[in-house]
Write a protein that holds these residues in place. Structure first.
Motif, PDB file in Angstrom:
ATOM      1  N   ILE A  69       0.852  -1.182   0.000  1.00  0.00           N
ATOM      2  CA  ILE A  69       0.000   0.000   0.000  1.00  0.00           C
ATOM      3  C   ILE A  69       0.893   1.239   0.000  1.00  0.00           C
ATOM      4  O   ILE A  69       2.074   1.167   0.336  1.00  0.00           O
ATOM      5  CB  ILE A  69      -0.975   0.048   1.205  1.00  0.00           C
ATOM      6  N   ALA A  70       0.298   2.361  -0.382  1.00  0.00           N
ATOM      7  CA  ALA A  70       1.005   3.640  -0.357  1.00  0.00           C
ATOM      8  C   ALA A  70       0.039   4.701   0.147  1.00  0.00           C
ATOM      9  O   ALA A  70      -1.178   4.577  -0.018  1.00  0.00           O
ATOM     10  CB  ALA A  70       1.502   4.002  -1.755  1.00  0.00           C
ATOM     11  N   GLY A  71       0.596   5.721   0.771  1.00  0.00           N
ATOM     12  CA  GLY A  71      -0.223   6.795   1.313  1.00  0.00           C
ATOM     13  C   GLY A  71      -0.040   8.083   0.540  1.00  0.00           C
ATOM     14  O   GLY A  71       1.042   8.372   0.032  1.00  0.00           O
ATOM     15  N   THR A  72      -1.125   8.850   0.467  1.00  0.00           N
ATOM     16  CA  THR A  72      -1.114  10.162  -0.168  1.00  0.00           C
ATOM     17  C   THR A  72      -1.730  11.157   0.801  1.00  0.00           C
ATOM     18  O   THR A  72      -2.862  10.948   1.263  1.00  0.00           O
ATOM     19  CB  THR A  72      -1.933  10.152  -1.474  1.00  0.00           C
ATOM     20  N   ARG A  73      -0.988  12.201   1.123  1.00  0.00           N
ATOM     21  CA  ARG A  73      -1.489  13.204   2.054  1.00  0.00           C
ATOM     22  C   ARG A  73      -2.548  14.046   1.362  1.00  0.00           C
ATOM     23  O   ARG A  73      -2.376  14.510   0.252  1.00  0.00           O
ATOM     24  CB  ARG A  73      -0.357  14.099   2.556  1.00  0.00           C
ATOM     25  N   THR A  74      -3.682  14.208   2.058  1.00  0.00           N
ATOM     26  CA  THR A  74      -4.763  15.082   1.600  1.00  0.00           C
ATOM     27  C   THR A  74      -5.151  15.946   2.796  1.00  0.00           C
ATOM     28  O   THR A  74      -5.853  15.486   3.702  1.00  0.00           O
ATOM     29  CB  THR A  74      -5.980  14.278   1.095  1.00  0.00           C
ATOM     30  N   GLY A  75      -4.653  17.159   2.816  1.00  0.00           N
ATOM     31  CA  GLY A  75      -4.890  18.032   3.960  1.00  0.00           C
ATOM     32  C   GLY A  75      -4.170  17.497   5.181  1.00  0.00           C
ATOM     33  O   GLY A  75      -2.966  17.260   5.155  1.00  0.00           O
ATOM     34  N   ARG A  76      -4.928  17.261   6.258  1.00  0.00           N
ATOM     35  CA  ARG A  76      -4.332  16.745   7.492  1.00  0.00           C
ATOM     36  C   ARG A  76      -4.389  15.227   7.587  1.00  0.00           C
ATOM     37  O   ARG A  76      -3.960  14.652   8.581  1.00  0.00           O
ATOM     38  CB  ARG A  76      -5.048  17.360   8.703  1.00  0.00           C
ATOM     39  N   SER A  77      -4.938  14.581   6.590  1.00  0.00           N
ATOM     40  CA  SER A  77      -5.085  13.118   6.600  1.00  0.00           C
ATOM     41  C   SER A  77      -4.189  12.470   5.557  1.00  0.00           C
ATOM     42  O   SER A  77      -3.723  13.121   4.627  1.00  0.00           O
ATOM     43  CB  SER A  77      -6.534  12.728   6.286  1.00  0.00           C
TER      44      SER A  77
END
Length: 101
Positions: A69-77
């Motif tokens: 999996i990979a994460g993408t920052r969207t605002g504070r999340s």
């Protein structure tokens, strides 16, 4: 000295291939991977799984380290989604289940 219990290669054969990989990562991590058909935050995943935020965070971190999996920052999340490798692992499981049906 203990006698060997069964075929020592049996476990390796069972874990080969993408479908066997789900058994290696465990039920909770496999479920997170399945739930990430749609991107989600750690908080959303914890609520879906009925786990604490800390436990879910540990599983998410392990899945990130393995490239599933990979994460993408969207605002504070941070929204997590499966990578192509994670998709391949899940799709192999679904293909295997369809063959057994």
């Amino acid at each position: 000295m203990a006698a060997p219990a069964g075929d020592p290669a049996a476990g390796r054969r069972a874990a080969r291939g993408p479908a066997g990989g789900l058994r290696l990562i465990g039920r909770s991590r496999a479920r997170i991977l399945a739930e990430l058909a749609e991107p989600a935050t750690t908080t959303q995943l914890a609520a879906l799984l009925g786990q604490s935020l800390g436990t879910t965070g540990e599983h998410v971190a392990a899945l990130r380290r393995t490239g599933l999996i990979a994460g993408t920052r969207t605002g504070r999340s941070v929204l997590y989604a499966r990578t192509p490798l994670g998709d391949a692992l899940i799709n192999a499981r679904l293909d295997r289940e369809a063959e057994q049906a």
